[in-house]
Design a protein around this motif. Structure first.
Motif, PDB file in Angstrom:
ATOM      1  N   VAL A  50      30.265 -54.836   6.957  1.00  0.00           N
ATOM      2  CA  VAL A  50      29.957 -53.932   8.074  1.00  0.00           C
ATOM      3  C   VAL A  50      30.580 -52.562   7.807  1.00  0.00           C
ATOM      4  CG1 VAL A  50      30.248 -53.526  10.538  1.00  0.00           C
ATOM      5  CG2 VAL A  50      29.813 -55.829   9.714  1.00  0.00           C
ATOM      6  N   PHE A  51      31.825 -52.560   7.338  1.00  0.00           N
ATOM      7  CA  PHE A  51      32.496 -51.298   7.042  1.00  0.00           C
ATOM      8  C   PHE A  51      31.762 -50.532   5.940  1.00  0.00           C
ATOM      9  CE2 PHE A  51      35.541 -48.939   4.435  1.00  0.00           C
ATOM     10  CZ  PHE A  51      35.973 -48.013   5.364  1.00  0.00           C
ATOM     11  N   ILE A  52      31.328 -51.228   4.909  1.00  0.00           N
ATOM     12  CA  ILE A  52      30.624 -50.574   3.805  1.00  0.00           C
ATOM     13  C   ILE A  52      29.302 -49.984   4.280  1.00  0.00           C
ATOM     14  CG2 ILE A  52      29.462 -51.004   1.600  1.00  0.00           C
ATOM     15  CD1 ILE A  52      31.711 -53.057   1.042  1.00  0.00           C
ATOM     16  N   ILE A  53      28.569 -50.714   5.099  1.00  0.00           N
ATOM     17  CA  ILE A  53      27.288 -50.222   5.617  1.00  0.00           C
ATOM     18  C   ILE A  53      27.505 -49.018   6.525  1.00  0.00           C
ATOM     19  CG2 ILE A  53      25.337 -50.797   7.116  1.00  0.00           C
ATOM     20  CD1 ILE A  53      25.515 -53.652   5.945  1.00  0.00           C
ATOM     21  N   MET A  54      28.509 -49.088   7.400  1.00  0.00           N
ATOM     22  CA  MET A  54      28.776 -47.962   8.301  1.00  0.00           C
ATOM     23  C   MET A  54      29.263 -46.742   7.527  1.00  0.00           C
ATOM     24  SD  MET A  54      30.350 -49.927  11.572  1.00  0.00           S
ATOM     25  CE  MET A  54      30.417 -48.511  12.643  1.00  0.00           C
ATOM     26  N   ALA A  55      30.078 -46.952   6.496  1.00  0.00           N
ATOM     27  CA  ALA A  55      30.535 -45.832   5.676  1.00  0.00           C
ATOM     28  C   ALA A  55      29.361 -45.196   4.936  1.00  0.00           C
ATOM     29  CB  ALA A  55      31.592 -46.302   4.681  1.00  0.00           C
ATOM     30  N   ALA A  56      28.454 -46.019   4.444  1.00  0.00           N
ATOM     31  CA  ALA A  56      27.271 -45.481   3.762  1.00  0.00           C
ATOM     32  C   ALA A  56      26.404 -44.686   4.733  1.00  0.00           C
ATOM     33  CB  ALA A  56      26.465 -46.611   3.135  1.00  0.00           C
ATOM     34  N   ALA A  57      26.258 -45.171   5.955  1.00  0.00           N
ATOM     35  CA  ALA A  57      25.484 -44.439   6.965  1.00  0.00           C
ATOM     36  C   ALA A  57      26.148 -43.100   7.290  1.00  0.00           C
ATOM     37  CB  ALA A  57      25.325 -45.275   8.226  1.00  0.00           C
ATOM     38  N   CYS A  58      27.473 -43.071   7.335  1.00  0.00           N
ATOM     39  CA  CYS A  58      28.184 -41.813   7.590  1.00  0.00           C
ATOM     40  C   CYS A  58      28.008 -40.832   6.440  1.00  0.00           C
ATOM     41  CB  CYS A  58      29.665 -42.086   7.822  1.00  0.00           C
ATOM     42  SG  CYS A  58      30.014 -42.866   9.392  1.00  0.00           S
ATOM     43  N   VAL A  59      28.032 -41.328   5.219  1.00  0.00           N
ATOM     44  CA  VAL A  59      27.839 -40.456   4.054  1.00  0.00           C
ATOM     45  C   VAL A  59      26.423 -39.881   4.058  1.00  0.00           C
ATOM     46  CG1 VAL A  59      27.686 -40.448   1.527  1.00  0.00           C
ATOM     47  CG2 VAL A  59      29.615 -41.548   2.663  1.00  0.00           C
ATOM     48  N   VAL A  60      25.439 -40.725   4.354  1.00  0.00           N
ATOM     49  CA  VAL A  60      24.049 -40.243   4.444  1.00  0.00           C
ATOM     50  C   VAL A  60      23.928 -39.187   5.541  1.00  0.00           C
ATOM     51  CG1 VAL A  60      21.698 -40.906   5.051  1.00  0.00           C
ATOM     52  CG2 VAL A  60      23.005 -42.301   3.461  1.00  0.00           C
ATOM     53  N   GLY A  61      24.539 -39.435   6.699  1.00  0.00           N
ATOM     54  CA  GLY A  61      24.513 -38.462   7.789  1.00  0.00           C
ATOM     55  C   GLY A  61      25.182 -37.156   7.416  1.00  0.00           C
ATOM     56  N   PHE A  62      26.298 -37.235   6.693  1.00  0.00           N
ATOM     57  CA  PHE A  62      26.979 -36.022   6.250  1.00  0.00           C
ATOM     58  C   PHE A  62      26.084 -35.191   5.348  1.00  0.00           C
ATOM     59  CE2 PHE A  62      29.400 -33.927   2.877  1.00  0.00           C
ATOM     60  CZ  PHE A  62      30.117 -33.017   3.642  1.00  0.00           C
ATOM     61  N   PHE A  63      25.447 -35.844   4.377  1.00  0.00           N
ATOM     62  CA  PHE A  63      24.593 -35.097   3.459  1.00  0.00           C
ATOM     63  C   PHE A  63      23.344 -34.562   4.151  1.00  0.00           C
ATOM     64  CE2 PHE A  63      27.046 -37.313   0.133  1.00  0.00           C
ATOM     65  CZ  PHE A  63      27.478 -36.194  -0.531  1.00  0.00           C
ATOM     66  N   LEU A  64      22.820 -35.273   5.142  1.00  0.00           N
ATOM     67  CA  LEU A  64      21.699 -34.742   5.918  1.00  0.00           C
ATOM     68  C   LEU A  64      22.126 -33.521   6.718  1.00  0.00           C
ATOM     69  CD1 LEU A  64      19.921 -37.960   7.196  1.00  0.00           C
ATOM     70  CD2 LEU A  64      19.024 -36.278   5.591  1.00  0.00           C
ATOM     71  N   ASP A  65      23.313 -33.578   7.336  1.00  0.00           N
ATOM     72  CA  ASP A  65      23.834 -32.409   8.043  1.00  0.00           C
ATOM     73  C   ASP A  65      24.000 -31.232   7.098  1.00  0.00           C
ATOM     74  OD1 ASP A  65      23.920 -33.762  10.431  1.00  0.00           O
ATOM     75  OD2 ASP A  65      26.062 -34.201  10.325  1.00  0.00           O
ATOM     76  N   PHE A  66      24.573 -31.482   5.945  1.00  0.00           N
ATOM     77  CA  PHE A  66      24.780 -30.435   4.955  1.00  0.00           C
ATOM     78  C   PHE A  66      23.448 -29.849   4.507  1.00  0.00           C
ATOM     79  CE2 PHE A  66      25.779 -28.957   0.618  1.00  0.00           C
ATOM     80  CZ  PHE A  66      26.797 -28.082   0.933  1.00  0.00           C
ATOM     81  N   PHE A  67      22.455 -30.708   4.286  1.00  0.00           N
ATOM     82  CA  PHE A  67      21.139 -30.255   3.880  1.00  0.00           C
ATOM     83  C   PHE A  67      20.510 -29.361   4.940  1.00  0.00           C
ATOM     84  CE2 PHE A  67      16.511 -31.013   4.050  1.00  0.00           C
ATOM     85  CZ  PHE A  67      16.154 -30.447   2.843  1.00  0.00           C
ATOM     86  N   PHE A  68      20.599 -29.753   6.216  1.00  0.00           N
ATOM     87  CA  PHE A  68      19.994 -28.965   7.287  1.00  0.00           C
ATOM     88  C   PHE A  68      20.726 -27.644   7.507  1.00  0.00           C
ATOM     89  CE2 PHE A  68      18.267 -33.150   8.880  1.00  0.00           C
ATOM     90  CZ  PHE A  68      16.987 -32.872   8.454  1.00  0.00           C
ATOM     91  N   VAL A  69      22.023 -27.609   7.260  1.00  0.00           N
ATOM     92  CA  VAL A  69      22.755 -26.357   7.371  1.00  0.00           C
ATOM     93  C   VAL A  69      22.317 -25.384   6.281  1.00  0.00           C
ATOM     94  CG1 VAL A  69      25.033 -25.319   7.083  1.00  0.00           C
ATOM     95  CG2 VAL A  69      24.759 -27.280   8.565  1.00  0.00           C
ATOM     96  N   ILE A  70      22.123 -25.885   5.080  1.00  0.00           N
ATOM     97  CA  ILE A  70      21.676 -25.029   3.976  1.00  0.00           C
ATOM     98  C   ILE A  70      20.258 -24.525   4.224  1.00  0.00           C
ATOM     99  CG2 ILE A  70      21.062 -25.059   1.524  1.00  0.00           C
ATOM    100  CD1 ILE A  70      23.464 -26.825   1.056  1.00  0.00           C
ATOM    101  N   GLN A  71      19.401 -25.345   4.817  1.00  0.00           N
ATOM    102  CA  GLN A  71      18.005 -24.963   5.072  1.00  0.00           C
ATOM    103  C   GLN A  71      17.913 -23.831   6.090  1.00  0.00           C
ATOM    104  OE1 GLN A  71      15.248 -25.997   3.463  1.00  0.00           O
ATOM    105  NE2 GLN A  71      16.703 -27.022   2.137  1.00  0.00           N
ATOM    106  N   LYS A  72      18.865 -23.710   6.957  1.00  0.00           N
ATOM    107  CA  LYS A  72      18.809 -22.662   7.980  1.00  0.00           C
ATOM    108  C   LYS A  72      19.041 -21.353   7.320  1.00  0.00           C
ATOM    109  CE  LYS A  72      20.552 -21.432  12.423  1.00  0.00           C
ATOM    110  NZ  LYS A  72      19.603 -21.076  13.300  1.00  0.00           N
TER     111      LYS A  72
END
Length: 110
Positions: free
Chosen positions: A88-110
């Motif tokens: 569960v911890f590994i899956i949640m950590a992976a989801a957080c990493v994916v969310g971080f990179f999506l946030d970073f991607f959307f910030v760069i796109q602006k």
């Protein structure tokens, strides 16, 4: 992680991860979308916290705990140790990493 004191550290990290979205959602909603439908937009933006908690804590953690648990003589299931929630911890950590990179991607796109 099952290290002494790690529960305190990760509780603080989880608390920060919940507090930051709550703190930045108010100004983000007003700055990006205005104040005309502020209540509706704010509730849509904040809906991810209870929905994610239900999916990860209620469903995912419960199902994976039941898979790791062993049946006891009294008829119940139990699991003791760090291995109970490791996946569960590994899956949640992976989801957080994916969310971080999506946030970073959307910030760069602006």
């Amino acid at each position: 992680m099952a290290m002494p004191g790690s529960l305190y550290i990760w509780s603080i990290v989880v608390g920060i991860c919940y507090a930051v979205p709550l703190a930045i959602t108010l100004p983000t909603a007003s700055e990006l979308f205005g104040l005309k439908y502020y209540g509706l937009i704010y509730n849509i933006l904040i809906f991810n916290l209870p929905f994610g908690s239900f999916l990860f804590s209620g469903l995912l953690a419960g199902i994976l705990y039941d898979l790791e648990a062993t049946t006891t003589a009294g008829g119940g299931d139990t699991c003791v140790g760090a291995h109970c929630y490791r996946l569960v911890f590994i899956i949640m950590a992976a989801a957080c990493v994916v969310g971080f990179f999506l946030d970073f991607f959307f910030v760069i796109q602006k």
